[in-house]
Design a protein around this motif. Sequence first.
Motif, PDB file in Angstrom:
ATOM      1  N   TYR A  53      18.058  26.485 -19.932  1.00  0.00           N
ATOM      2  CA  TYR A  53      18.815  27.240 -18.941  1.00  0.00           C
ATOM      3  C   TYR A  53      18.193  26.982 -17.573  1.00  0.00           C
ATOM      4  N   ARG A  54      19.051  26.623 -16.641  1.00  0.00           N
ATOM      5  CA  ARG A  54      18.608  26.343 -15.276  1.00  0.00           C
ATOM      6  C   ARG A  54      19.650  26.848 -14.297  1.00  0.00           C
ATOM      7  N   ALA A  55      19.205  27.100 -13.101  1.00  0.00           N
ATOM      8  CA  ALA A  55      20.124  27.544 -12.056  1.00  0.00           C
ATOM      9  C   ALA A  55      19.651  26.986 -10.721  1.00  0.00           C
ATOM     10  N   ASP A  56      20.597  26.710  -9.836  1.00  0.00           N
ATOM     11  CA  ASP A  56      20.288  26.164  -8.518  1.00  0.00           C
ATOM     12  C   ASP A  56      20.642  27.181  -7.441  1.00  0.00           C
ATOM     13  N   LEU A  57      19.844  27.215  -6.378  1.00  0.00           N
ATOM     14  CA  LEU A  57      20.147  28.067  -5.239  1.00  0.00           C
ATOM     15  C   LEU A  57      21.366  27.499  -4.516  1.00  0.00           C
ATOM     16  N   VAL A  58      22.385  28.330  -4.352  1.00  0.00           N
ATOM     17  CA  VAL A  58      23.592  27.918  -3.636  1.00  0.00           C
ATOM     18  C   VAL A  58      23.456  28.245  -2.154  1.00  0.00           C
ATOM     19  N   THR A  59      23.113  29.490  -1.865  1.00  0.00           N
ATOM     20  CA  THR A  59      22.905  29.916  -0.486  1.00  0.00           C
ATOM     21  C   THR A  59      22.199  31.266  -0.498  1.00  0.00           C
TER      22      THR A  59
END
Length: 592
Positions: A53-59
């Motif tokens: 599980y991974r997530a990226d900073l959008v804003t």
Amino acid sequence: MSLRRTLLKFRTRPGKSLSLLAVCSLFFVTLLKVSQYRSSKSDVNPKSIRADYRADLVTYGQSKMYPNEWVPGSRDKYFNMTLAGLPDSPGQNGAAVKHSEESKRRAEETFHLHRFDVVACNMVPLDRSVKDLRHQECFAVQYDKDLPATSVVIIFHNEAPCTLLRTVISILIRTEPRYLKEIILMDDCSTRDEMQRLLPLFVKEYLPSKVKLTRSRKRLGLIRARMAGSDQATGDVILFLDSHCEVGPGWLEPMLQPIKDDHRNVVIPAHDNIAKDSFEFQGSTSVDSQGTFNWGLVHEWQFVAQRDRLAIKTKADPVRSPTMAGGLFAISRRWWEHLGKYDPGFEVWGGENLEISFKIWMCGGRLDTIPCSHVGHVFRNCCPYNKTVDNSMAINRKRLAEVWLDDKYKELVYFANPDMKDADEGDISDRVQLRKYLQCKNFDWFMKNVVPEKYVPSIKDVARGGLRNLDTKHCLDTMGNKEGKVFMFGCHLQGGNQDFQYSANHEIRRNLDLCLGADFSNLDVSLQKCGGEVTQKWDHAGPQSVIMPRERHDLCLSTKSVPDQGLVLCLRRCDTPLPDKLWSFIKYIDNE
């Protein structure tokens, strides 16, 4: 520096011997490294680290105009929602939204999208006021000034912008800034354009820098998305909220104080209701219920047990809760990581609330509801989103049973849920190892110390398969009722609503949770939650014989006709041996 490199650093040159000072230094540095290694190891769960599980900073928010500085009556340019309400705006002070004929029609047409009235939701300002439901005794409680900083983690997938953003705004305007480290909005791969394109623009332009929007690269499901969100948290406390909430005044400090007092304390706010069809903020100043579970391993609410009521001295005192519903709770980041977070082998959602509840208690912690902290929640009848794994509930509950329940309790669970036994739970070796490493107590300890009032039924049956009346030739049938009246219907021998058992404990039972109970005051019989009461005990000698309450052998189970209901169960005197008092189960175990 690794332990091996530390040892190499003190290695002697050829032909040289270690000085006494060097030997002492080596000894103490080695002890220090071993201590650090053990300390870090106890808070690490290898499977959580390896989970995909991974997530990226959008804003993140870049607005200098905090919500409490917005101009009353102004609207945003992306969703056209009222940012700051006027005194007479719909929904102010938690009031119900009133529809015109046109808006009511649109509300009915769009209800299926989110399983709540999104038209009413959009009419309510993002910063609306809500009722202060704290009891008067809450205002006498003094909290420390140096409470831990908190990361609020909110998971969402295709959530309505009005509920998601009102959740965020309510936190910003009702939380002491020094205690709020950040709000992490974790987008679990939403597919709607308003979430993918417009939400980042809103966050960047209208919200402060404490709000961070992140997005997973693929659909994770609630459980793994929460773990991904928690991995980004930097506060000492992680507070999980659903994406359709509104926090009440003074909500955070009452939850932070117990965690500061002991990092193993996990706390739940009082759950208030935001009506899904009017967005009225509804609730009570007292906490009258606590979490428990049934033998299907599903969370349930019950009235606060007597021994827990006796421990409550004021309306501000924490209320002990054996389990949590799961959507709203606060936990120290240290304790969350030490417990191994959620089981990363769980799919989508379901069962994770009981898993974390059992772990908290069995591994040395405590779970309480905090009456002075109020959070409103939109309760829906069903989830509007598709699950990515069809049998996720069966998989999760089986993993839960195999890791955290003892054999005799697993037997109960599989008896009540035979389909669960065939579910593929996957590899649970890391979770079993984690339980052993944390030296958690067994489930029998949990039953005797946390839920001693919970009734443990016997799975040994004397008879099963349905109960037929010899006079009417009909069988007991719940007609889908969970509790209340029991009806008679033509015997179809297919189980389902006609599947009853006669247990070795003299109960006429449906599965493990519902029992026939007698009411001697009006000679009525109803389906009730099994609790071992004497009014739920029945004597039955075998095929084609009467069924009598153990406490009243002058009464027999019978039937009567009720207008608009048909045949229902009742009690009659046994002095007239008529066929309507004779019963047979479909199958008697001794005759197999």
